[in-house]
Design a protein around this motif. Structure first.
Motif, PDB file in Angstrom:
ATOM      1  N   VAL A 145       0.842  -1.194   0.000  1.00 28.95           N
ATOM      2  CA  VAL A 145       0.000   0.000   0.000  1.00 28.95           C
ATOM      3  C   VAL A 145       0.881   1.250   0.000  1.00 28.95           C
ATOM      4  CG1 VAL A 145      -1.733   1.308   1.303  1.00 28.95           C
ATOM      5  CG2 VAL A 145      -1.979  -1.162   1.033  1.00 28.95           C
ATOM      6  N   GLY A 146       2.007   1.194   0.697  1.00 25.92           N
ATOM      7  CA  GLY A 146       2.945   2.318   0.676  1.00 25.92           C
ATOM      8  C   GLY A 146       3.453   2.604  -0.728  1.00 25.92           C
ATOM      9  N   ARG A 147       3.788   1.540  -1.467  1.00 25.94           N
ATOM     10  CA  ARG A 147       4.227   1.731  -2.862  1.00 25.94           C
ATOM     11  C   ARG A 147       3.082   2.271  -3.716  1.00 25.94           C
ATOM     12  NH1 ARG A 147       6.852  -3.053  -1.541  1.00 25.94           N
ATOM     13  NH2 ARG A 147       5.297  -4.329  -2.599  1.00 25.94           N
ATOM     14  N   LEU A 148       1.880   1.783  -3.460  1.00 23.31           N
ATOM     15  CA  LEU A 148       0.699   2.286  -4.165  1.00 23.31           C
ATOM     16  C   LEU A 148       0.565   3.790  -3.926  1.00 23.31           C
ATOM     17  CD1 LEU A 148      -2.306   1.026  -5.353  1.00 23.31           C
ATOM     18  CD2 LEU A 148      -2.937   2.092  -3.214  1.00 23.31           C
ATOM     19  N   MET A 149       0.751   4.222  -2.680  1.00 19.57           N
ATOM     20  CA  MET A 149       0.680   5.651  -2.346  1.00 19.57           C
ATOM     21  C   MET A 149       1.784   6.428  -3.046  1.00 19.57           C
ATOM     22  SD  MET A 149      -1.669   6.792  -0.209  1.00 19.57           S
ATOM     23  CE  MET A 149      -0.932   8.048   0.816  1.00 19.57           C
ATOM     24  N   ASP A 150       3.010   5.910  -2.999  1.00 20.62           N
ATOM     25  CA  ASP A 150       4.129   6.599  -3.655  1.00 20.62           C
ATOM     26  C   ASP A 150       3.863   6.767  -5.150  1.00 20.62           C
ATOM     27  OD1 ASP A 150       5.513   6.815  -1.255  1.00 20.62           O
ATOM     28  OD2 ASP A 150       6.722   5.019  -1.616  1.00 20.62           O
ATOM     29  N   ASN A 151       3.385   5.708  -5.786  1.00 22.91           N
ATOM     30  CA  ASN A 151       3.075   5.775  -7.215  1.00 22.91           C
ATOM     31  C   ASN A 151       1.934   6.758  -7.493  1.00 22.91           C
ATOM     32  OD1 ASN A 151       5.047   3.884  -7.806  1.00 22.91           O
ATOM     33  ND2 ASN A 151       3.627   2.161  -7.754  1.00 22.91           N
ATOM     34  N   LEU A 152       0.928   6.732  -6.626  1.00 21.03           N
ATOM     35  CA  LEU A 152      -0.206   7.636  -6.781  1.00 21.03           C
ATOM     36  C   LEU A 152       0.253   9.096  -6.675  1.00 21.03           C
ATOM     37  CD1 LEU A 152      -3.183   8.432  -6.911  1.00 21.03           C
ATOM     38  CD2 LEU A 152      -3.335   7.923  -4.462  1.00 21.03           C
ATOM     39  N   ILE A 153       1.060   9.392  -5.662  1.00 22.92           N
ATOM     40  CA  ILE A 153       1.555  10.761  -5.490  1.00 22.92           C
ATOM     41  C   ILE A 153       2.381  11.176  -6.707  1.00 22.92           C
ATOM     42  CG2 ILE A 153       3.153  12.178  -4.135  1.00 22.92           C
ATOM     43  CD1 ILE A 153       2.070  10.653  -1.640  1.00 22.92           C
ATOM     44  N   ASN A 154       3.213  10.274  -7.185  1.00 30.78           N
ATOM     45  CA  ASN A 154       4.011  10.566  -8.382  1.00 30.78           C
ATOM     46  C   ASN A 154       3.107  10.838  -9.589  1.00 30.78           C
ATOM     47  OD1 ASN A 154       6.616  10.714  -9.768  1.00 30.78           O
ATOM     48  ND2 ASN A 154       5.927   8.845 -10.798  1.00 30.78           N
ATOM     49  N   ASP A 155       2.097   9.988  -9.777  1.00 34.71           N
ATOM     50  CA  ASP A 155       1.157  10.173 -10.891  1.00 34.71           C
ATOM     51  C   ASP A 155       0.425  11.511 -10.780  1.00 34.71           C
ATOM     52  OD1 ASP A 155       1.883   7.701 -11.866  1.00 34.71           O
ATOM     53  OD2 ASP A 155       0.032   6.688 -11.229  1.00 34.71           O
ATOM     54  N   LEU A 156       0.004  11.862  -9.568  1.00 34.54           N
ATOM     55  CA  LEU A 156      -0.691  13.127  -9.366  1.00 34.54           C
ATOM     56  C   LEU A 156       0.219  14.313  -9.651  1.00 34.54           C
ATOM     57  CD1 LEU A 156      -2.677  12.180  -6.163  1.00 34.54           C
ATOM     58  CD2 LEU A 156      -3.704  12.902  -8.334  1.00 34.54           C
ATOM     59  N   ASP A 157       1.470  14.201  -9.223  1.00 34.46           N
ATOM     60  CA  ASP A 157       2.418  15.292  -9.456  1.00 34.46           C
ATOM     61  C   ASP A 157       2.727  15.471 -10.942  1.00 34.46           C
ATOM     62  OD1 ASP A 157       2.531  15.836  -6.763  1.00 34.46           O
ATOM     63  OD2 ASP A 157       4.462  14.837  -6.430  1.00 34.46           O
ATOM     64  N   GLU A 158       2.693  14.395 -11.689  1.00 32.83           N
ATOM     65  CA  GLU A 158       3.010  14.452 -13.116  1.00 32.83           C
ATOM     66  C   GLU A 158       1.790  14.629 -14.016  1.00 32.83           C
ATOM     67  OE1 GLU A 158       5.306  10.985 -14.064  1.00 32.83           O
ATOM     68  OE2 GLU A 158       7.021  11.655 -12.874  1.00 32.83           O
ATOM     69  N   ALA A 159       0.606  14.589 -13.437  1.00 34.51           N
ATOM     70  CA  ALA A 159      -0.626  14.665 -14.237  1.00 34.51           C
ATOM     71  C   ALA A 159      -0.785  16.030 -14.892  1.00 34.51           C
ATOM     72  CB  ALA A 159      -1.833  14.366 -13.364  1.00 34.51           C
ATOM     73  N   ASP A 160      -1.326  16.005 -16.101  1.00 31.38           N
ATOM     74  CA  ASP A 160      -1.586  17.227 -16.860  1.00 31.38           C
ATOM     75  C   ASP A 160      -3.037  17.665 -16.717  1.00 31.38           C
ATOM     76  OD1 ASP A 160       0.999  17.378 -17.804  1.00 31.38           O
ATOM     77  OD2 ASP A 160       0.552  16.248 -19.632  1.00 31.38           O
ATOM     78  N   THR A 161      -3.668  17.281 -15.617  1.00 30.62           N
ATOM     79  CA  THR A 161      -5.077  17.615 -15.422  1.00 30.62           C
ATOM     80  C   THR A 161      -5.310  18.081 -13.993  1.00 30.62           C
ATOM     81  OG1 THR A 161      -7.340  16.778 -15.540  1.00 30.62           O
ATOM     82  CG2 THR A 161      -5.664  15.222 -14.840  1.00 30.62           C
ATOM     83  N   ASP A 162      -6.317  18.922 -13.838  1.00 33.38           N
ATOM     84  CA  ASP A 162      -6.744  19.341 -12.507  1.00 33.38           C
ATOM     85  C   ASP A 162      -7.768  18.365 -11.939  1.00 33.38           C
ATOM     86  OD1 ASP A 162      -5.119  21.566 -12.538  1.00 33.38           O
ATOM     87  OD2 ASP A 162      -6.673  22.873 -13.377  1.00 33.38           O
TER      88      ASP A 162
END
Length: 172
Positions: A145-162
């Protein structure tokens, strides 16, 4: 006479076979019930542990002197901020417990956490506690779940959408 003895023997063998099959069926049902009971006991133990965790954190949230006992950052984090981190920890461990005991599935957990990480205090908590997560057994549910969170945060930081609520994949 030999035919009658053979038929009686076959009938007797069939009865033994049916009895054996019934006994196997009973054992299978008992094993399943035993497994469910063990899982229920595990869930009860996890829930009890979570309740105790919350009680301890509540004491720390109410009393800065007790919160200082949990501080592994040598006082570098101001007391008010540290209590916010304790609360963030309580929110996270509650979500983790819900997932571990099956109250929510992975996609539901992901959706909940995706909303949680929108909060800058939670994000800061997550970053500050990174070293503690590094010691988790890689195959543990908490590490996953920690890796899931890390990946999610990374995806959110790199997302081109609001539209943060559509970012990421819970099945990564």
């Amino acid at each position: 006479m030999a035919t009658q003895n053979f038929a009686r023997g076959c009938g007797s063998a069939a009865a033994v076979g049916l009895t054996f099959a019934a006994a196997i069926g009973v054992l299978v049902v008992q094993q399943r019930q035993s497994r469910r009971l063990r899982l229920s006991e595990q869930h009860i133990n996890l829930a009890n542990q979570q309740r105790l965790h919350w009680e301890l954190l509540s004491k720390a949230l109410e009393d800065p002197a007790l919160a200082a006992v949990l501080d592994t950052h040598d006082g570098a984090i101001p007391s008010a901020k540290y209590r916010q981190f304790l609360f963030a920890n309580a929110l996270y461990t509650n979500a983790l417990l819900a997932y571990r005991i099956g109250n929510v599935n992975r996609a539901e957990l992901f959706g909940h956490l995706r909303g949680t990480v929108q909060n800058p205090i939670f994000r800061e908590y997550w970053e500050v506690t990174r070293p503690a997560r590094a010691s988790l057994e890689a195959s543990s549910i908490e590490a996953q779940v920690g890796r899931l969170m890390d990946n999610l945060i990374n995806d959110l930081d790199e997302a081109d959408t609001d539209e943060w609520w559509v970012v990421g994949d819970p099945h990564e």
